[in-house]
Design a protein around this motif. Structure first.
Motif, PDB file in Angstrom:
ATOM      1  N   ARG A   1       0.795  -1.223   0.000  1.00 51.24           N
ATOM      2  CA  ARG A   1       0.000   0.000   0.000  1.00 51.24           C
ATOM      3  C   ARG A   1       0.831   1.277   0.000  1.00 51.24           C
ATOM      4  N   LEU A   2       2.148   1.176  -0.031  1.00 51.31           N
ATOM      5  CA  LEU A   2       2.990   2.380   0.008  1.00 51.31           C
ATOM      6  C   LEU A   2       2.678   3.403  -1.082  1.00 51.31           C
ATOM      7  N   PRO A   3       2.371   2.996  -2.319  1.00 45.77           N
ATOM      8  CA  PRO A   3       2.045   4.009  -3.332  1.00 45.77           C
ATOM      9  C   PRO A   3       0.838   4.889  -2.966  1.00 45.77           C
ATOM     10  N   GLU A   4      -0.042   4.416  -2.081  1.00 48.06           N
ATOM     11  CA  GLU A   4      -1.170   5.236  -1.632  1.00 48.06           C
ATOM     12  C   GLU A   4      -0.699   6.408  -0.783  1.00 48.06           C
ATOM     13  N   TYR A   5       0.413   6.231  -0.085  1.00 51.13           N
ATOM     14  CA  TYR A   5       0.892   7.231   0.862  1.00 51.13           C
ATOM     15  C   TYR A   5       2.019   8.100   0.321  1.00 51.13           C
ATOM     16  N   LEU A   6       2.722   7.613  -0.680  1.00 55.86           N
ATOM     17  CA  LEU A   6       3.894   8.325  -1.190  1.00 55.86           C
ATOM     18  C   LEU A   6       3.594   8.884  -2.578  1.00 55.86           C
ATOM     19  N   PRO A   7       3.370  10.193  -2.679  1.00 57.38           N
ATOM     20  CA  PRO A   7       2.925  10.779  -3.949  1.00 57.38           C
ATOM     21  C   PRO A   7       3.901  10.622  -5.106  1.00 57.38           C
ATOM     22  N   TRP A   8       5.172  10.465  -4.836  1.00 55.89           N
ATOM     23  CA  TRP A   8       6.187  10.353  -5.890  1.00 55.89           C
ATOM     24  C   TRP A   8       6.374   8.916  -6.367  1.00 55.89           C
ATOM     25  N   LEU A   9       5.755   7.964  -5.678  1.00 56.18           N
ATOM     26  CA  LEU A   9       5.924   6.540  -5.988  1.00 56.18           C
ATOM     27  C   LEU A   9       4.762   6.076  -6.861  1.00 56.18           C
ATOM     28  N   THR A  10       5.043   5.811  -8.141  1.00 57.80           N
ATOM     29  CA  THR A  10       4.006   5.401  -9.079  1.00 57.80           C
ATOM     30  C   THR A  10       3.588   3.956  -8.850  1.00 57.80           C
ATOM     31  N   SER A  11       4.566   3.070  -8.661  1.00 53.56           N
ATOM     32  CA  SER A  11       4.239   1.668  -8.387  1.00 53.56           C
ATOM     33  C   SER A  11       5.375   1.016  -7.610  1.00 53.56           C
ATOM     34  N   LEU A  12       5.027  -0.082  -6.958  1.00 54.31           N
ATOM     35  CA  LEU A  12       5.987  -0.858  -6.189  1.00 54.31           C
ATOM     36  C   LEU A  12       5.563  -2.320  -6.290  1.00 54.31           C
ATOM     37  N   HIS A  13       6.503  -3.186  -6.667  1.00 56.97           N
ATOM     38  CA  HIS A  13       6.214  -4.614  -6.798  1.00 56.97           C
ATOM     39  C   HIS A  13       7.336  -5.407  -6.147  1.00 56.97           C
ATOM     40  N   ARG A  14       6.959  -6.418  -5.394  1.00 57.34           N
ATOM     41  CA  ARG A  14       7.954  -7.326  -4.813  1.00 57.34           C
ATOM     42  C   ARG A  14       8.616  -8.106  -5.947  1.00 57.34           C
ATOM     43  N   THR A  15       9.917  -8.350  -5.807  1.00 57.51           N
ATOM     44  CA  THR A  15      10.628  -9.126  -6.820  1.00 57.51           C
ATOM     45  C   THR A  15      10.907 -10.551  -6.342  1.00 57.51           C
ATOM     46  N   ALA A  16      10.502 -10.827  -5.107  1.00 54.34           N
ATOM     47  CA  ALA A  16      10.697 -12.174  -4.553  1.00 54.34           C
ATOM     48  C   ALA A  16       9.580 -12.440  -3.552  1.00 54.34           C
ATOM     49  N   GLU A  17       9.432 -13.706  -3.194  1.00 51.37           N
ATOM     50  CA  GLU A  17       8.456 -14.079  -2.169  1.00 51.37           C
ATOM     51  C   GLU A  17       8.826 -13.367  -0.868  1.00 51.37           C
ATOM     52  N   SER A  18       7.814 -13.057  -0.065  1.00 55.89           N
ATOM     53  CA  SER A  18       8.089 -12.486   1.255  1.00 55.89           C
ATOM     54  C   SER A  18       8.877 -13.495   2.064  1.00 55.89           C
ATOM     55  N   PRO A  19       9.907 -13.050   2.758  1.00 55.85           N
ATOM     56  CA  PRO A  19      10.720 -13.986   3.547  1.00 55.85           C
ATOM     57  C   PRO A  19       9.925 -14.573   4.704  1.00 55.85           C
ATOM     58  N   VAL A  20      10.347 -15.718   5.188  1.00 54.15           N
ATOM     59  CA  VAL A  20       9.670 -16.378   6.299  1.00 54.15           C
ATOM     60  C   VAL A  20       9.620 -15.457   7.517  1.00 54.15           C
ATOM     61  N   THR A  21      10.586 -14.587   7.687  1.00 56.30           N
ATOM     62  CA  THR A  21      10.592 -13.678   8.834  1.00 56.30           C
ATOM     63  C   THR A  21       9.452 -12.671   8.769  1.00 56.30           C
ATOM     64  N   ALA A  22       8.804 -12.523   7.598  1.00 51.53           N
ATOM     65  CA  ALA A  22       7.681 -11.603   7.472  1.00 51.53           C
ATOM     66  C   ALA A  22       6.410 -12.182   8.082  1.00 51.53           C
ATOM     67  N   GLN A  23       6.451 -13.423   8.495  1.00 53.69           N
ATOM     68  CA  GLN A  23       5.255 -14.078   9.030  1.00 53.69           C
ATOM     69  C   GLN A  23       4.942 -13.679  10.459  1.00 53.69           C
ATOM     70  N   GLY A  24       5.789 -12.918  11.094  1.00 50.82           N
ATOM     71  CA  GLY A  24       5.512 -12.453  12.441  1.00 50.82           C
ATOM     72  C   GLY A  24       6.755 -12.435  13.295  1.00 50.82           C
ATOM     73  N   PRO A  25       6.693 -11.712  14.416  1.00 52.70           N
ATOM     74  CA  PRO A  25       7.863 -11.572  15.287  1.00 52.70           C
ATOM     75  C   PRO A  25       8.398 -12.891  15.808  1.00 52.70           C
TER      76      PRO A  25
END
Length: 146
Positions: free
Chosen positions: A26-50
């Motif tokens: 959702r970063l492009p919703e908040y950052l006016p200069w950012l046209t698009s943002l796409h992940r280039t890899a799967e989210s790492p396992v550490t993104a699943q929670g603390p």
């Protein structure tokens, strides 16, 4: 390399503000200069929670961003415990920064953004515009339920 910093007070609780800003999709919703943002890899396992990472370990997302018609690779680190988001991009100009969400009072946060760049651009004006956009967006728009 030039360093720039600006802050703004936002009438949203720090945990809610950081949850919204650390949602990479959702970063492009908040950052006016950012046209698009796409992940280039799967989210790492550490993104699943603390519980899936060491304390204060960042979750790194590799991304492609489109800014002003130009596309480049980059990365975003999310540090939940510190309510900090760090980023950097590849390209001819070194560019990176961080945002930190701090506590002011119940229901109020202080958002501080620091940018480091070698590009010759009106960074301070863009930084102020970005903070104003974030403030307006999060204060006046309710999050959509998933």
């Amino acid at each position: 390399m030039d360093a720039h910093e600006a802050s703004i007070t936002i009438d949203v609780a720090p945990n809610i503000l950081f949850d919204r800003l650390s949602d990479v999709d959702r970063l492009p919703e908040y950052l006016p200069w950012l046209t698009s943002l796409h992940r280039t890899a799967e989210s790492p396992v550490t993104a699943q929670g603390p519980e899936a990472r060491r304390p204060h370990q960042a979750v790194r997302e590799d991304v492609d961003v489109t800014v002003g018609g130009g596309r480049r690779g980059g990365w975003i680190d999310v540090l939940d415990e510190e309510r900090t988001l760090r980023w950097g991009t590849d390209g001819p100009h070194e560019y990176g920064g961080e945002l930190t969400v701090g506590f002011v009072a119940d229901g109020t946060s202080k958002l501080t953004v620091r940018v480091h760049t070698t590009a010759a651009a009106p960074v301070d004006d863009e930084l102020e515009h970005t903070l104003t956009t974030i403030k307006s967006t999060v204060e006046h728009h309710q999050p959509t339920e998933s």
